[in-house]
Write a protein that holds these residues in place. Structure first.
Motif, mmCIF file in Angstrom:
data_model
loop_
_atom_site.group_PDB
_atom_site.id
_atom_site.type_symbol
_atom_site.label_atom_id
_atom_site.label_comp_id
_atom_site.label_asym_id
_atom_site.label_seq_id
_atom_site.Cartn_x
_atom_site.Cartn_y
_atom_site.Cartn_z
ATOM 1 N N THR A 162 0.828 -1.199 0.000
ATOM 2 C CA THR A 162 0.000 0.000 0.000
ATOM 3 C C THR A 162 0.865 1.251 0.000
ATOM 4 O O THR A 162 2.077 1.210 0.274
ATOM 5 C CB THR A 162 -0.900 0.025 1.243
ATOM 6 O OG1 THR A 162 -0.070 0.094 2.412
ATOM 7 C CG2 THR A 162 -1.769 -1.230 1.306
ATOM 8 N N ALA A 163 0.236 2.397 -0.293
ATOM 9 C CA ALA A 163 0.953 3.673 -0.271
ATOM 10 C C ALA A 163 1.454 3.988 1.136
ATOM 11 O O ALA A 163 2.545 4.547 1.312
ATOM 12 C CB ALA A 163 0.038 4.787 -0.780
ATOM 13 N N LYS A 197 10.513 4.265 -12.579
ATOM 14 C CA LYS A 197 9.055 4.203 -12.706
ATOM 15 C C LYS A 197 8.649 3.963 -14.154
ATOM 16 O O LYS A 197 7.737 3.161 -14.435
ATOM 17 C CB LYS A 197 8.446 5.523 -12.206
ATOM 18 C CG LYS A 197 6.921 5.509 -12.124
ATOM 19 C CD LYS A 197 6.440 4.660 -10.980
ATOM 20 C CE LYS A 197 4.949 4.801 -10.774
ATOM 21 N NZ LYS A 197 4.462 3.995 -9.621
ATOM 22 N N VAL A 219 4.364 2.018 -6.004
ATOM 23 C CA VAL A 219 3.071 2.655 -5.718
ATOM 24 C C VAL A 219 3.135 4.179 -5.652
ATOM 25 O O VAL A 219 2.091 4.838 -5.698
ATOM 26 C CB VAL A 219 2.477 2.122 -4.393
ATOM 27 C CG1 VAL A 219 2.089 0.660 -4.535
ATOM 28 C CG2 VAL A 219 3.446 2.302 -3.235
ATOM 29 N N ASP A 266 -1.580 11.208 -0.892
ATOM 30 C CA ASP A 266 -1.539 9.850 -1.426
ATOM 31 C C ASP A 266 -2.613 8.970 -0.815
ATOM 32 O O ASP A 266 -3.116 8.054 -1.460
ATOM 33 C CB ASP A 266 -0.155 9.245 -1.211
ATOM 34 C CG ASP A 266 0.832 9.683 -2.283
ATOM 35 O OD1 ASP A 266 0.419 10.422 -3.190
ATOM 36 O OD2 ASP A 266 2.005 9.306 -2.215
ATOM 37 N N GLU A 324 -5.306 7.020 -3.027
ATOM 38 C CA GLU A 324 -5.511 5.574 -2.891
ATOM 39 C C GLU A 324 -6.972 5.260 -2.590
ATOM 40 O O GLU A 324 -7.535 4.304 -3.120
ATOM 41 C CB GLU A 324 -4.606 5.027 -1.785
ATOM 42 C CG GLU A 324 -4.562 3.510 -1.720
ATOM 43 C CD GLU A 324 -3.559 3.016 -0.704
ATOM 44 O OE1 GLU A 324 -2.881 2.012 -0.977
ATOM 45 O OE2 GLU A 324 -3.448 3.638 0.363
#
Length: 309
Positions: free
Chosen positions: A2-3, A170, A242, A293, A297
């Motif tokens: 997860t972020a 990225k 992420v 973020d 999310e």
């Protein structure tokens, strides 16, 4: 992942990078580029047990150009930093380094790994002003002068290289050129970067100076290789899954904050109100980044659930 987990990892990244500067200061005067090449070699040895078992460890033809460019970015940044250290003031370099997150955001827009919006650039700008305020606070305490000459110009090129590293990572992930394993990406980028920095060091630095290395220097070098290189770059690569390059590099704003806390522990008399504005702005920027973020999310999750319904 997860972020939130990625952000926690980057908080650890900032702490490790901030603590590495006092460790470097304890070492003897050894050739800096060759020292960095050794750090990267130690980092690769530490990553080997994790990387060589992961999927995608074998160098694919599509991955080689991306790894090579990432290695060039590392060589460009460290080479520029070491050269500029003898031609630019510490204040000038610290001031220029705050441009890295905004540069990463702009380069990310060009390679389409960032989204054009106002919130993230505003948060990055707030963090940059805070980090700049911390740099000037340190200048008031220790003394320093801001200027822009050839040394600063070379270091700015190094800052562009530093900003480009997470952008390329990225982009490589999004394009399917790089594997999902953070350990593999860290291993090959550090390996190629270390080779390039080592070749440059052999050409311009006296290898004989390593004869002055003590046991304490060697132990510090192992620590820097495993924690300040292997672990920090692994945390960065892990967060790349992420987070965007701009969000990742924004944690660089916390590095002078950590250095400030270390300074207070070593020299309590340095504690002064002059540090407060920059500290508050940096902490506010990181808090806003976490909230930004988390909102992104949550919206992504809501959108996915709506489509599923």
């Amino acid at each position: 992942m997860t972020a939130r987990t990625a952000h926690l990892g980057m908080l650890l990244w900032a702490a490790l990078v901030g603590l590495s500067f006092p460790a470097v200061g304890l070492m003897g005067e050894l050739p800096p580029m060759l020292l960095t090449a050794l750090r990267f070699a130690i980092a690769c040895l530490g990553l080997w047990p994790l990387a060589h078992r992961a999927e995608g460890f074998a160098l694919a033809r599509r991955a080689v150009p991306v790894y090579a460019l990432m290695g060039l970015c590392l060589a460009g940044f460290f080479g520029a930093m070491f050269w500029a250290a003898h031609h630019a003031t510490a204040l000038s370099m610290a001031t220029l380094y705050v441009t890295v997150p905004l540069l990463a955001y702009g380069l990310g827009l060009g390679l389409r790994v960032e989204r054009l919006a106002w919130r993230l650039p505003a948060i990055l700008a707030l963090g940059a002003v805070g980090a700049l305020a911390l740099a000037y606070a340190e200048a008031l305490v220790r003394g320093g002068q801001m200027r822009f000459g050839i040394g600063e110009a070379v270091f700015f090129v190094g800052c562009v290289c530093s900003a480009l590293y997470p952008v390329l990572s990225k982009w490589g992930l999004n394009a399917g050129r790089l594997p999902a394993s953070a350990a593999v990406r860290t291993f090959w980028s550090l390996g190629l970067g270390g080779v390039l920095i080592g070749v440059l060091g052999v050409l311009v630095e006296p290898v004989s100076r390593f004869a002055a290395m003590s046991w304490s220097d060697a132990l510090l070098l192992v620590y820097l290789g495993l924690f300040s290189s292997a672990l920090t770059f692994w945390l960065m690569q892990r967060a790349t899954l992420v987070l965007t390059p701009g969000a990742i590099t924004a944690y660089g704003y916390l590095v002078p904050f950590v250095s400030m806390l270390v300074l207070f522990l070593r020299a309590p008399q340095s504690l002064d109100w002059v540090w407060l504005p920059g500290s508050l702005m940096v902490l506010a920027a990181i808090a806003l980044l976490l909230r930004h973020d988390a909102d992104t999310e949550r919206k992504t999750g809501d959108s996915a659930r709506t489509q599923a319904d």
